[in-house]
Write an enzyme that holds these catalytic residues in place. Structure first.
Site, PDB file in Angstrom:
ATOM      1  N   ASN A   7       0.869  -1.181   0.000  1.00 30.32           N
ATOM      2  CA  ASN A   7       0.000   0.000   0.000  1.00 30.32           C
ATOM      3  C   ASN A   7       0.909   1.234   0.000  1.00 30.32           C
ATOM      4  O   ASN A   7       1.484   1.569   1.018  1.00 30.32           O
ATOM      5  CB  ASN A   7      -0.902  -0.022   1.246  1.00 30.32           C
ATOM      6  CG  ASN A   7      -1.753   1.235   1.351  1.00 30.32           C
ATOM      7  OD1 ASN A   7      -1.896   1.980   0.386  1.00 30.32           O
ATOM      8  ND2 ASN A   7      -2.326   1.462   2.529  1.00 30.32           N
ATOM      9  N   TRP A   8       1.015   1.841  -1.168  1.00 33.29           N
ATOM     10  CA  TRP A   8       1.935   2.980  -1.302  1.00 33.29           C
ATOM     11  C   TRP A   8       1.381   4.271  -0.722  1.00 33.29           C
ATOM     12  O   TRP A   8       2.104   5.259  -0.612  1.00 33.29           O
ATOM     13  CB  TRP A   8       2.274   3.197  -2.778  1.00 33.29           C
ATOM     14  CG  TRP A   8       3.246   2.216  -3.344  1.00 33.29           C
ATOM     15  CD1 TRP A   8       3.942   1.252  -2.662  1.00 33.29           C
ATOM     16  CD2 TRP A   8       3.653   2.107  -4.715  1.00 33.29           C
ATOM     17  NE1 TRP A   8       4.749   0.557  -3.518  1.00 33.29           N
ATOM     18  CE2 TRP A   8       4.599   1.060  -4.790  1.00 33.29           C
ATOM     19  CE3 TRP A   8       3.320   2.789  -5.892  1.00 33.29           C
ATOM     20  CZ2 TRP A   8       5.199   0.685  -5.989  1.00 33.29           C
ATOM     21  CZ3 TRP A   8       3.917   2.412  -7.085  1.00 33.29           C
ATOM     22  CH2 TRP A   8       4.848   1.382  -7.127  1.00 33.29           C
ATOM     23  N   LYS A   9       0.071   4.278  -0.433  1.00 33.68           N
ATOM     24  CA  LYS A   9      -0.574   5.508   0.085  1.00 33.68           C
ATOM     25  C   LYS A   9      -0.293   6.664  -0.886  1.00 33.68           C
ATOM     26  O   LYS A   9      -0.217   6.432  -2.088  1.00 33.68           O
ATOM     27  CB  LYS A   9      -0.097   5.785   1.510  1.00 33.68           C
ATOM     28  CG  LYS A   9      -0.199   4.530   2.398  1.00 33.68           C
ATOM     29  CD  LYS A   9      -0.036   4.795   3.850  1.00 33.68           C
ATOM     30  CE  LYS A   9      -0.152   3.474   4.610  1.00 33.68           C
ATOM     31  NZ  LYS A   9      -0.201   3.614   6.041  1.00 33.68           N
ATOM     32  N   HIS A  95      -9.685   1.828   4.373  1.00 34.67           N
ATOM     33  CA  HIS A  95      -8.461   1.982   5.170  1.00 34.67           C
ATOM     34  C   HIS A  95      -8.732   2.973   6.306  1.00 34.67           C
ATOM     35  O   HIS A  95      -9.448   3.961   6.114  1.00 34.67           O
ATOM     36  CB  HIS A  95      -7.316   2.472   4.277  1.00 34.67           C
ATOM     37  CG  HIS A  95      -5.981   2.356   4.942  1.00 34.67           C
ATOM     38  ND1 HIS A  95      -5.550   3.262   5.880  1.00 34.67           N
ATOM     39  CD2 HIS A  95      -4.995   1.433   4.825  1.00 34.67           C
ATOM     40  CE1 HIS A  95      -4.347   2.890   6.312  1.00 34.67           C
ATOM     41  NE2 HIS A  95      -3.991   1.779   5.686  1.00 34.67           N
ATOM     42  N   GLU A 154      -6.370  -4.621  10.309  1.00 35.33           N
ATOM     43  CA  GLU A 154      -5.337  -3.596  10.487  1.00 35.33           C
ATOM     44  C   GLU A 154      -5.589  -2.818  11.785  1.00 35.33           C
ATOM     45  O   GLU A 154      -6.307  -1.804  11.776  1.00 35.33           O
ATOM     46  CB  GLU A 154      -5.373  -2.611   9.321  1.00 35.33           C
ATOM     47  CG  GLU A 154      -4.918  -3.187   8.006  1.00 35.33           C
ATOM     48  CD  GLU A 154      -4.099  -2.174   7.217  1.00 35.33           C
ATOM     49  OE1 GLU A 154      -2.955  -2.489   6.890  1.00 35.33           O
ATOM     50  OE2 GLU A 154      -4.593  -1.078   6.971  1.00 35.33           O
ATOM     51  N   GLY A 160       1.826   2.136  10.662  1.00 34.34           N
ATOM     52  CA  GLY A 160       2.847   3.166  10.500  1.00 34.34           C
ATOM     53  C   GLY A 160       3.592   3.521  11.774  1.00 34.34           C
ATOM     54  O   GLY A 160       4.274   4.546  11.836  1.00 34.34           O
ATOM     55  N   SER A 192       2.747  -2.323  10.287  1.00 30.98           N
ATOM     56  CA  SER A 192       4.173  -2.428  10.619  1.00 30.98           C
ATOM     57  C   SER A 192       4.762  -3.815  10.353  1.00 30.98           C
ATOM     58  O   SER A 192       5.576  -4.310  11.129  1.00 30.98           O
ATOM     59  CB  SER A 192       4.414  -2.006  12.081  1.00 30.98           C
ATOM     60  OG  SER A 192       4.045  -0.659  12.265  1.00 30.98           O
ATOM     61  N   GLY A 213       2.561  -1.279   4.258  1.00 28.37           N
ATOM     62  CA  GLY A 213       2.657   0.125   3.843  1.00 28.37           C
ATOM     63  C   GLY A 213       4.109   0.528   3.654  1.00 28.37           C
ATOM     64  O   GLY A 213       4.683   0.390   2.562  1.00 28.37           O
TER      65      GLY A 213
HETATM   66  P1  PGA Z   1       2.479   0.139   7.592  1.00 30.93           P
HETATM   67  O1  PGA Z   1       1.102   0.488   6.854  1.00 30.93           O
HETATM   68  O2  PGA Z   1       2.983  -1.145   7.034  1.00 30.93           O
HETATM   69  O3  PGA Z   1       3.380   1.310   7.280  1.00 30.93           O
HETATM   70  O4  PGA Z   1       2.176   0.039   9.059  1.00 30.93           O
HETATM   71  C1  PGA Z   1       0.126  -0.490   6.685  1.00 30.93           C
HETATM   72  C2  PGA Z   1      -1.111   0.121   6.086  1.00 30.93           C
HETATM   73  O5  PGA Z   1      -1.471   1.239   6.431  1.00 30.93           O
HETATM   74  O6  PGA Z   1      -1.772  -0.504   5.254  1.00 30.93           O
END
Ligand code: PGA
Length: 230
Positions: A7-9, A95, A154, A160, A192, A213
């Site tokens: 997930n590149w956001k 999300h 999640e 994050g 994470s 992410g």
């Molecule tokens: P992260 O993000 O791996 O940076 O915790 C996961 C996500 O938001 O899908």
């Protein structure tokens, strides 16, 4: 089937996406087991990424991170499921960043899932415990074919933060999702995930893969995650 989904956001321009895919093509070597790899990218990158993936014959799919809750019509700025259907087979929805920053509700996510399914796309539905039951009930009330969905647990505190959830507690929630959905769809964990902790999650009976992410932005990290599937 097990899944590694990035997930590149709101990261990566078209140029950066090109560099990512070219580096991936150079670094890729066949994983030890059959997995489906998907990267959820900004809308702007989908067409060019598809062109490159086709040209380089990469075993990865580019997907969307969101979709309009409306069908085609007068909805300025919205990208419909029908539009996405010419670009991808998967789309992330619900999300927690969208719930928090854009006030998205379980009802809206239900509408998005319905439109995606009507246009033959697989919704990748994110869930957290405060609204997990409500969200699944919404999808069931809409009589959506859950066997055509992917669910991702999640927990907010893990996203994050560098502090992944404890794999045993994730397995408990994953088995609850499996029960509520009558075990018809893949269930992933996100929050994470790194090369250090991924094996703890893949080891669990009800966890069919991960949504990543931060560590999906770097090709070497993503490739290490891919090789962690055994
Ligand atoms: P992260 O993000 O791996 O940076 O915790 C996961 C996500 O938001 O899908």
């Amino acid at each position: 089937m097990r899944y590694l989904i990035g997930n590149w956001k709101s990261f990566n321009t078209i140029t950066q996406t090109t560099l990512w895919l070219e580096e991936f093509a150079k670094t890729y070597s066949k994983p030890r087991t059959n997995i489906k790899m998907i990267v959820c990218a900004p809308f702007t990158n989908l067409a060019e990424a598809n062109r490159l993936i086709g040209g380089l014959h990469l075993p990865i799919e580019i997907a969307a991170q969101d979709v309009s809750p409306f069908p085609e019509g007068k909805h300025t700025g919205e990208i419909t499921a029908q539009m996405l259907s010419e670009l991808t087979g998967h789309c992330l929805i619900g999300h927690s960043e969208r719930r928090r920053e854009f006030g998205e509700s379980s009802k809206t996510v239900g509408q998005k899932a319905k439109l995606l399914l009507e246009n033959s796309l697989v919704p990748i539905v994110c869930l957290d415990t405060p609204y997990l039951d409500e969200q699944i009930k919404e999808l069931l009330d809409l009589q959506l074919p859950l066997q055509s969905c992917i669910f991702v647990y999640e927990p907010l505190a893990a996203i994050g933060t560098g502090k992944a959830a404890d794999a045993a507690s994730v397995e408990i929630v994953a088995s609850k999702i499996s029960f509520l959905t009558e075990s018809v769809c893949p269930i992933l964990y996100g929050g994470s995930v790194t090369e250090e902790n991924i094996a703890l999650f893949l080891d669990k009976q009800h966890i069919d893969g991960v949504l990543v992410g931060t560590d999906s932005l770097s090709v070497p990290s993503f490739v290490k995650l891919m090789h962690a599937f055994i």
